[in-house]
Design an enzyme around this catalytic site. Structure first.
Site, short mmCIF file in Angstrom:
data_model
loop_
_atom_site.label_atom_id
_atom_site.label_comp_id
_atom_site.label_asym_id
_atom_site.label_seq_id
_atom_site.Cartn_x
_atom_site.Cartn_y
_atom_site.Cartn_z
N HIS A 148 1.20 -1.17 0.20
CA HIS A 148 0.05 -0.16 -0.26
C HIS A 148 0.53 0.79 -0.19
O HIS A 148 1.65 1.68 0.97
CB HIS A 148 -1.05 0.15 1.09
CG HIS A 148 -2.00 -0.63 1.51
ND1 HIS A 148 -3.20 -1.34 0.77
CD2 HIS A 148 -2.23 -2.23 1.23
CE1 HIS A 148 -3.86 -2.24 1.05
NE2 HIS A 148 -3.23 -3.20 1.38
N HIS A 200 -3.42 -4.75 8.64
CA HIS A 200 -2.27 -3.62 8.55
C HIS A 200 -1.91 -2.89 9.89
O HIS A 200 -1.75 -1.66 9.18
CB HIS A 200 -1.94 -2.80 7.15
CG HIS A 200 -2.07 -4.01 5.50
ND1 HIS A 200 -0.85 -4.25 5.53
CD2 HIS A 200 -3.21 -4.20 4.84
CE1 HIS A 200 -0.76 -4.81 4.23
NE2 HIS A 200 -2.83 -5.04 3.83
N ASN A 224 0.59 -11.72 8.41
CA ASN A 224 0.81 -10.83 7.66
C ASN A 224 0.45 -9.10 7.48
O ASN A 224 -0.84 -9.26 8.07
CB ASN A 224 0.25 -10.94 5.32
CG ASN A 224 1.45 -12.74 5.40
OD1 ASN A 224 2.45 -12.71 5.39
ND2 ASN A 224 0.30 -13.33 5.77
N HIS A 256 2.99 -17.21 1.72
CA HIS A 256 2.61 -16.15 2.75
C HIS A 256 2.85 -16.45 4.53
O HIS A 256 2.96 -16.31 4.99
CB HIS A 256 1.12 -15.47 2.75
CG HIS A 256 0.86 -14.27 1.51
ND1 HIS A 256 0.87 -14.48 0.75
CD2 HIS A 256 1.20 -12.87 1.75
CE1 HIS A 256 0.55 -13.55 -0.14
NE2 HIS A 256 1.03 -12.18 0.35
N ASP A 278 -6.24 -12.94 -1.55
CA ASP A 278 -5.69 -12.10 -1.50
C ASP A 278 -4.85 -11.87 -3.06
O ASP A 278 -3.95 -11.69 -3.38
CB ASP A 278 -4.63 -12.08 -0.73
CG ASP A 278 -4.26 -10.66 -0.31
OD1 ASP A 278 -5.11 -9.42 -0.95
OD2 ASP A 278 -3.41 -9.61 0.49
#
Length: 404
Positions: A148, A200, A224, A256, A278
């Site tokens: 991001h 996140h 993650n 992941h 994802d």
């Protein structure tokens, strides 16, 4: 897609709702599961129906993906600019067993996200197989931002929330609960009926527990984009594991999350793990250069990374591979199917309506071959995928009477 018609699938090993049955049959009619049974009882409703001999294959509900950014070379951001790209995404994932999904958007300027949600809204409304829009950001922690753009991240404010929700119906949003104003934002989103996911994030255990107590119900791609489990700092993963109402997303691509950690999470939170893809645009597409939320992404050997440190940038996973990877990690097949079907349905408040083969539920059905690759997929009663091996069998049976 093949036009909808009454269909009977017989001689199948059926898995649904955490249970399994051999020599079973399922009737699909008018977009719903009309009936289920065992043995030869299917013959009484077979006249005029499309009859499929499963030949002992495994029949499961259609997979539900809570977190999908794209596939087939296209992304949800592309769809906002060119609606024709939607077919590339959904066709790719439906061939791999995903019959219902959210469209996920990565962080961007508020006005851009609002416009993209507005563009996706009529497409979602027109296709009952699309379950809404998931905003993965922009209210995320810069320290755990992953793929991001840092410039797109911001703290949640009432005005920012209003702008995003005005763009179109948002089904789920991922938020970092430690940000200023985040707990108030969680309260507001839950009150508005939006599913809140935590991810996140740099949140500690207590902050994550508070967010879940306020009504956050999902942990976005666990392990993650967040602190790991430490014996003196358990973090958001343990907070999610010990909160009975929380569903834990896992990306089961072998990259992941280590297979042993996947097995550990499944044991620690039975029935509360949802496998997600994802997936970004490169799912089902060649290796090479791609874009994700304005970032340059390189895909090598099916692994998507960005930046000098090769940080992961989504996946190229399809959910049939997640199923096979989970089974290879020692997860019982029945439990792995639950993580792709009834558990994600419960997140959306749609348990009993999708993600199950109970009569009255949506006619979403996947017929798996021995290698757990879909040989046939029905979505809402419509045949959307038929593998050559079954095409040949169907042709060979065309001239034979029902039940022969």
């Amino acid at each position: 897609m093949t036009a909808e018609r009454r269909t009977v699938v017989h001689s199948a090993y059926v898995i649904s709702d955490g249970a399994s049955a051999d020599d079973a049959w399922i009737m699909l009619d008018d977009g719903l599961v009309a009936a289920r049974g065992y043995g030869g009882g299917w013959r009484s409703g077979a006249e005029g129906a499309h009859v499929v001999d499963a030949g002992g294959r495994t029949a499961v509900p259609g997979f539900i993906d809570l977190h999908c950014h794209g596939g087939g070379g296209a992304s949800a951001e592309d769809v906002a600019a060119d609606p024709a790209d939607l077919a590339r995404i959904v066709d790719l994932h439906r061939r791999h067993g995903t019959t219902r999904s959210l469209l996920s958007l990565v962080s961007d300027d508020l006005s851009v996200l609002s416009a993209r949600s507005a563009a996706l809204a009529p497409l979602v409304e027109a296709d009952p197989l699309l379950l809404g829009v998931h905003l993965e950001g922009p209210f995320l922690a810069g320290s755990h931002r992953g793929a991001h753009r840092e410039a797109a991240l911001r703290t949640p404010t009432p005005d920012a929330l209003a702008l995003l929700q005005d763009g179109g119906p948002v089904t789920m949003i991922t938020i970092a609960p430690e940000l200023p104003g985040a707990i108030d934002a969680i309260d507001a989103l839950v009150a508005a009926g939006v599913i809140v996911a935590i991810g996140h994030t740099a949140a500690d255990h207590a902050t994550a527990r508070d967010a879940f107590a306020r009504g956050a119900r999902v942990l976005t791609h666990a392990f993650n984009g967040m602190p790991g489990i430490h014996h003196r700092a358990p973090g958001p993963v343990v907070a999610a594991l010990e909160t009975a109402e929380v569903v834990i997303e896992l990306i089961v691509d072998g990259v992941h999350v280590h297979p042993s950690v996947i097995a550990c999470a499944m044991r620690a939170a039975p029935g509360r793990v949802a496998f997600v893809s994802d997936a970004m645009a490169a799912a089902g597409a060649p290796d090479g250069a791609y874009q994700l939320g304005g970032l340059d992404v390189t895909v090598r050997d099916g692994v998507a990374t960005h930046g000098a440190d090769d940080a992961l940038a989504g996946s190229t996973l399809t959910l049939d591979r997640a199923l096979a990877n989970a089974v290879a990690a020692g997860i019982p097949l029945v439990d792995a199917v639950t993580a792709l079907t009834s558990t994600p349905a419960s997140v959306l408040g749609l348990q009993g309506r999708i993600g199950t083969l109970t009569p009255g539920a949506a006619a979403d059905l996947v017929l798996l071959g021995e290698d757990l690759v879909p040989d046939a997929v029905w979505a809402g009663g419509v045949l959307v995928h038929l593998a050559p091996v079954l095409c040949d069998r169907e042709r060979s049976r065309a001239a034979r009477p029902v039940g022969s």
